[in-house]
Design a protein around this motif. Structure first.
Motif, short mmCIF file in Angstrom:
data_model
loop_
_atom_site.label_atom_id
_atom_site.label_comp_id
_atom_site.label_asym_id
_atom_site.label_seq_id
_atom_site.Cartn_x
_atom_site.Cartn_y
_atom_site.Cartn_z
N ALA A 18 83.23 59.49 31.54
CA ALA A 18 82.68 58.49 30.60
C ALA A 18 82.33 57.19 31.32
N GLY A 19 82.98 56.95 32.45
CA GLY A 19 82.66 55.74 33.23
C GLY A 19 83.79 54.72 33.27
N THR A 66 86.46 54.47 35.37
CA THR A 66 86.71 53.95 36.72
C THR A 66 85.51 53.14 37.21
N THR A 67 84.33 53.60 36.85
CA THR A 67 83.12 52.85 37.25
C THR A 67 83.16 51.45 36.63
N ARG A 70 85.61 49.41 38.69
CA ARG A 70 85.07 49.09 40.02
C ARG A 70 83.94 48.07 39.93
N ARG A 95 86.53 47.83 49.80
CA ARG A 95 86.92 47.73 48.38
C ARG A 95 87.90 46.56 48.19
N SER A 110 86.93 42.96 46.36
CA SER A 110 87.71 42.61 45.15
C SER A 110 88.61 41.40 45.37
N SER A 170 85.94 60.21 39.93
CA SER A 170 86.13 58.81 39.61
C SER A 170 85.43 58.25 38.41
N ALA A 171 84.47 58.94 37.85
CA ALA A 171 83.66 58.28 36.83
C ALA A 171 84.47 57.90 35.60
#
Lengths: 304, 340
Positions: free
Chosen positions: A39-40, A42-43, A46, B121, B125, B339-340
């Motif tokens: 679904a996004g 972690t995106t 980030r 990263r 950050s 990761s998404a």
């Protein structure tokens, strides 16, 4: 003090992952971010932390824009559990890095916490179990003294004891009202126990923003058996069918009104009972289409 | 974050590499100095006899009229520098390619290491503007590259000083110092070039291959272009002069470092593991290769048939480049699933 995410959009490899994501986030809140795989979530984290550069939109911390050109005192804590460079690093070394970034980092507190959970400061990140890694991340987050803490799937792969430990740390930290947590998880039951608020990320944007206290006041989960399977039109319209067991229907009403109550009673159901509403029910109602077909096309169509 | 803490953060991460670069450069200086002495000793064993010199005089000195004693003296003499303000790189161990390669590698490492290890990263950050981060990286690297080079140059000079009899060591100090400045400019140029490539290329082996290919073919490309525009003589006139050469390499260094800053501000970590970290560079890089490779390789396919050779090379580069730059990236897909 507020973090404001405004119209954040991000494409990866030409595909939209986030589209106009907007929300605000304040200390004292434990906010759950719920979304299906891909679904996004972690995106989003980030991008908020400028690891990913957004195509559009802004992230502001107390009205100061966060972007690659800006200098600011870091007040948001986020460690990417999946992709970080600490694999071979010792726990102590990780803390040393964060102590440089977060001016209020409490090294003694960090070491006390990891020691409390029997984790050696000389242990390497890659040698720690998932539960230990989650505990180290929590200890880093709390020692950082950052008011905003992002945790990405902190319960993923943890056993019951480790989950309890992490949950306890979150609740203790949030209790002072100075910390805000943004927690993504598939473990909706865990979020149910600790979240004040839930954001549903679906179709690339935040589709729902629930204050759980308010939601529990307004929403209801009803288990019902209708006479001759006759479902009142208002129930079809306002409710979401989440389970069918024989003739027993479980329906969620996100806004349970007197009109719905009247319609249900008027139908004189064979059986009707209110069930406790869980966050999983809300998620299934709002984020998943898989059960939608049951309501409109199959079970109900034969009633007509 | 204060500047001091930013520096600490960078040094914490890069300390080992900086030490390694310094030690290797100094060792390189020692190796080059002592190796050259050893070579001199070997060469001196093969100085022709007086009889052979008399017999084959012209083979050794051409039309110049000198005595055998003078010939021997010249053979044994170590000349460092030349009279005037000419560039005399390559005539002395002080100014040779290994040092340039070290500077290039330092630039690449400075940028690529943090990208490859995901340290970026943490840096991105941290709340520190990327320009400040980059500045905090460049300063210690430049200091180490230059100081260790000067240290290596000093070692070479000391080895010469103690290893070559004074009568056989002739140093043109003004020319040597001019060349030293020009060479330092070259090191900065190589460092800037390395930093730029380390910023935009995200995979190790293709990065090494790209830099190596460009390094090896650069002079050929330069020759072809200057010949094509009939400016070779004029350009070399500027490149032969230490002062104008230094100005040119310093300007190029500024351009490369400026581009590094500009690119670094735009690096987004989702492209980690891609050949290009900036996706929008793909058409430009493809275009650059399609122009560069045929020119640099010339008539390598069909000797004497430059146009055909270049045309075919261009088509091959276009097809291969397009496939390589635009193919679905498996590594990326794996990341996305996680990761998404």
């Amino acid at each position: 003090m507020t973090v404001t995410v405004m119209n954040l959009s991000k494409r990866i490899d030409g595909k939209v992952v986030l589209q106009d994501v907007s929300f605000t986030w304040q200390p004292g809140q434990i906010t759950g971010l719920v979304g299906r795989n891909g679904a996004g979530k972690t995106t989003l984290f980030r991008t908020m932390m400028m690891q990913y550069i957004p195509e559009k939109g802004t992230v502001c911390l107390n009205e100061q824009a966060i972007n690659p050109q800006a200098n600011f005192t870091q007040q948001i804590f986020f460690v990417d559990g999946q992709q970080n460079f600490f694999d071979r690093s010792e726990v102590q070394r990780m803390a040393d890095y964060y102590a440089l970034i977060y001016p209020g980092f409490q090294m003694a507190d960090f070491l006390n916490t990891v020691r409390h959970f029997s984790i050696e400061a000389t242990a390497r990140w890659m040698d720690l179990s998932k539960g230990m890694q989650a505990t180290v991340l929590m200890a880093l987050a709390l020692a950082s003294d950052a008011p905003y803490i992002i945790l990405d799937e902190p319960f993923s792969g943890l056993d019951v004891i480790a989950r309890d430990q992490v949950t306890k740390l979150i609740i203790q930290a949030a209790a002072d009202g100075n910390h805000a947590f943004l927690i993504s998880s598939h473990d909706l039951e865990e979020l149910d126990g600790i979240s004040d608020r839930v954001l549903i990320l679906k179709n690339h944007h935040i589709t729902h923003d629930y204050e759980l206290e308010k939601l529990r006041e307004e929403a209801k989960k009803i288990q019902v058996v209708f006479r001759h399977n006759q479902v009142p039109p208002l129930v079809k319209e306002q409710g979401t069918l989440i389970r069918v067991t024989g003739q027993v229907l479980e329906i969620i009403f996100l806004k349970y009104t007197d009109a719905i109550d009247g319609a249900l009673h008027q139908a004189q159901p064979v059986f009707m009972e209110e069930l406790p509403l869980t966050l999983t029910d809300v998620f299934r109602t709002t984020a998943v289409h898989d059960t939608d077909y049951l309501m409109g096309q199959e079970d109900f169509t034969h009633d007509k | 974050m204060t500047n001091k803490k930013v520096r600490q953060l960078i040094l914490e991460r890069h300390r080992v590499w900086l030490i390694l670069i310094a030690v290797l450069t100094l060792l390189l200086g020692l190796f080059l100095g002592t190796n050259h002495l050893a070579n001199r000793a070997t060469t001196n064993e093969y100085i022709p006899s007086a009889r052979s010199f008399t017999k084959e005089y012209r083979d050794y000195v051409g039309d110049e009229k000198i005595s055998y004693q003078e010939f021997v003296r010249r053979q044994k003499t170590e000349y460092i520098g030349d009279k005037g303000n000419k560039i005399t790189f390559g005539t002395s161990m002080l100014f040779i390619e290994p040092f340039i390669i070290m500077a290039l590698v330092a630039g690449v490492l400075m940028m690529f290491m943090d990208q490859n290890s995901q340290f970026n990263r943490l840096l991105f950050s941290s709340g520190v503007a990327r320009k400040r981060i980059l500045m905090a990286k460049i300063l210690p690297y430049v200091a180490v590259v230059l100081l260790s080079y000067l240290g290596a140059a000093a070692i070479i000079m000391l080895v010469y000083h103690f290893g070559i009899p004074a009568r056989y060591l002739i140093i043109d100090w003004p020319n040597t110092m001019l060349n030293l400045v020009a060479f330092v400019g070259t090191l900065l140029f190589a460092f800037g070039l390395g930093a730029m490539f380390g910023t935009i290329i995200g995979t190790a082996l293709p990065l090494v291959l790209t830099v190596a290919f460009l390094g090896l073919s650069g002079s050929s490309f330069f020759d072809q272009v200057t010949q094509f525009f009939h400016v070779q003589k004029q350009v070399w006139r500027y490149l032969d002069n230490a002062v104008s050469y230094t100005i040119i390499v310093l300007v190029l260094t500024m351009i490369f470092l400026g581009l590094t800053f500009w690119f670094y501000d735009r690096v987004s970590m989702e492209n980690s593991g891609h050949y290009l970290l900036l996706e929008w560079l793909r058409p430009w890089v493809l275009l650059a290769f399609v122009i560069y490779v045929p020119i640099a390789t010339g008539d390598w396919l069909f000797v004497g048939e430059k146009a055909i050779s270049m045309g075919i090379t261009g088509i091959i580069v276009l097809l291969l480049g397009y496939w390589y730059l635009y193919r679905p990236n498996l590594h990326w897909h794996r990341n996305r699933r996680q990761s998404a």
